[in-house]
Design a protein around this motif. Sequence first.
Motif, PDB file in Angstrom:
ATOM      1  N   MET A   1      40.383  35.144  34.202  1.00  0.00           N
ATOM      2  CA  MET A   1      39.207  34.955  35.030  1.00  0.00           C
ATOM      3  C   MET A   1      38.266  33.980  34.339  1.00  0.00           C
ATOM      4  O   MET A   1      38.050  34.054  33.137  1.00  0.00           O
ATOM      5  CB  MET A   1      38.503  36.293  35.288  1.00  0.00           C
ATOM      6  CG  MET A   1      37.301  36.199  36.213  1.00  0.00           C
ATOM      7  SD  MET A   1      36.543  37.828  36.515  1.00  0.00           S
ATOM      8  CE  MET A   1      37.863  38.621  37.452  1.00  0.00           C
TER       9      MET A   1
ATOM     10  N   PRO B   1      35.066  32.380  32.814  1.00  0.00           N
ATOM     11  CA  PRO B   1      33.842  32.974  32.299  1.00  0.00           C
ATOM     12  C   PRO B   1      32.648  32.653  33.175  1.00  0.00           C
ATOM     13  O   PRO B   1      32.516  31.542  33.694  1.00  0.00           O
ATOM     14  CB  PRO B   1      33.700  32.348  30.903  1.00  0.00           C
ATOM     15  CG  PRO B   1      35.071  31.856  30.556  1.00  0.00           C
ATOM     16  CD  PRO B   1      35.712  31.472  31.845  1.00  0.00           C
ATOM     17  N   SER B   2      31.773  33.637  33.353  1.00  0.00           N
ATOM     18  CA  SER B   2      30.578  33.427  34.161  1.00  0.00           C
ATOM     19  C   SER B   2      29.508  32.731  33.338  1.00  0.00           C
ATOM     20  O   SER B   2      29.510  32.790  32.111  1.00  0.00           O
ATOM     21  CB  SER B   2      30.056  34.773  34.678  1.00  0.00           C
ATOM     22  OG  SER B   2      29.753  35.627  33.587  1.00  0.00           O
TER      23      SER B   2
ATOM     24  N   HIS C   1      31.115  40.132  34.548  1.00  0.00           N
ATOM     25  CA  HIS C   1      31.436  39.191  35.608  1.00  0.00           C
ATOM     26  C   HIS C   1      30.615  39.503  36.858  1.00  0.00           C
ATOM     27  O   HIS C   1      29.992  40.578  36.958  1.00  0.00           O
ATOM     28  CB  HIS C   1      32.931  39.257  35.957  1.00  0.00           C
ATOM     29  CG  HIS C   1      33.804  38.608  34.914  1.00  0.00           C
ATOM     30  ND1 HIS C   1      33.836  37.253  34.705  1.00  0.00           N
ATOM     31  CD2 HIS C   1      34.695  39.152  34.041  1.00  0.00           C
ATOM     32  CE1 HIS C   1      34.707  36.974  33.738  1.00  0.00           C
ATOM     33  NE2 HIS C   1      35.234  38.109  33.311  1.00  0.00           N
TER      34      HIS C   1
ATOM     35  N   GLN D   1      33.565  41.156  30.837  1.00  0.00           N
ATOM     36  CA  GLN D   1      33.908  39.823  30.369  1.00  0.00           C
ATOM     37  C   GLN D   1      33.959  39.848  28.858  1.00  0.00           C
ATOM     38  O   GLN D   1      32.935  40.008  28.188  1.00  0.00           O
ATOM     39  CB  GLN D   1      32.884  38.785  30.839  1.00  0.00           C
ATOM     40  CG  GLN D   1      33.130  37.389  30.269  1.00  0.00           C
ATOM     41  CD  GLN D   1      32.123  36.366  30.759  1.00  0.00           C
ATOM     42  OE1 GLN D   1      31.665  36.438  31.895  1.00  0.00           O
ATOM     43  NE2 GLN D   1      31.775  35.409  29.915  1.00  0.00           N
TER      44      GLN D   1
END
Length: 477
Positions: free
Chosen positions: A1, A3-4, A15, A21
């Motif tokens: 996924m 990274p935010s 996330h 995360q």
Amino acid sequence: MKPSTPTLDSLSTIHADGSRQFVHPSDVHGPFTLWRRMAAFALLVIYIALPWIPVNGFPAVFLDVQERRFHFFGLTLATQDLWIGFFLVTGLAFSLFFVTSLFGRVWCGWTCPYTVFMEQIYRRVERWIDGDGAAQRQLEDAPWTAPKIARRIFKHGVFVLISAIIAHIFLSYFVSIKALYEMMQHSPAHHTKAFGVVLFLTGALYFSFSWFREQFCIILCPYGRLQSALTDDNSVVIGYDKKRGEPRGKASVEKPAGDCIDCRRCVQVCPTGIDIRNGLQLECIGCAACVDACDDIMTKLKRPKGLVRYDSYVGLQGGKTRLIRPRTILYTVMLIIGAMAFAFAATRISPLRASVVRMGGASFYVDSGVIRNQFQLRIINKRNAESTYKIELVGDVPDSLKIIGVAQTITLPPMGEDLKTLVLTLPQADYREHFRFRIKVTDTALGDSNDTRVMEYLGPDLDHAPAATLNAKDFIR
């Protein structure tokens, strides 16, 4: 996924969908990183060495819970001396308040044991096995193949081994290195409690440093939340110079822009995954990784260092930081008072400890014209040598008051303790009223002495005493 992007509206380790995360900070080099590693190395050496360094026949720090003796660099405390710990704890708290008011959360980033273990041991092992931050993120998103499984097993096996070593060293503070080595020569069944402690600590350390990680600093540690109450605009923290950095632009862009090129290097090296450009945040531990990372980029761009730096909010706005202010003066005064109280309390600690309590049952007994009071006398020898003690009564006591049931001198082995029944007798004819006394215990060789608390010698009330001795058989039908 993917990274935010760190924001001020949510935790940087969460996330958008609420899932965890994992933070994989990249390695960084620079003067602050070098100094942090040197400080961490010194702290680790101290942690490992203290149980090995003998002082007066005991480890430098030895918390002997089983014998209720606590040794600190030659100073031995019995259970009754632990009141001095109040001054030690409050002194450390005032010291932390003082340092925080000046330099923010520098304790967390430089000397906190959790940070030292996490950043200087576990993360370095992880980088050695999995590579730097980018390689770790790539491996995390990769499918589960045989090489990935083998690497995971090897890494977590090393984590368990390191956790076990740290747990064993921690246990040695309570049982000594010699006793720990002897325990390790037998099966766990011979020392189930010690084995259980090590097993629990190993599991807790492994869980914390392999999975929980930065969540401890963000969620559990209360110090980050205290930071907002302990700091002010003049506290030196890590900050981003917005006046110089904004507006952000690429290095190749010719239009006027700030020095920040939005490379996100400061975000990539942050151990808690925040963006320092958003301002001081609860998650910031003051480790200065972003300072070294930004300075490295500025050096490559031939721009001045210090876009991200240690400075106060006032300094970042162009003002002059004031280190001496009412807050720091108050904390300094409290720190001095605490240090003086601790120093005074330390002088009250004696290598000899004596205490006395009245035995349960009747307050006194009268038998054949003699009044008898019974006490329990506890004597503790805190020296690492055999000592002989003399027992005597102190106070305005009748000459006919005698001590029976215990010898006038008592010999105790090194670090020994004894509980004696002390019987004081006084002829009833010499008793006028209750009186107070203390018991003085003196080391016959060195002259050290210790007085017990004041006790009362009790007897019958003479104003209401019967004219003749009562015989219990006269009342039995």
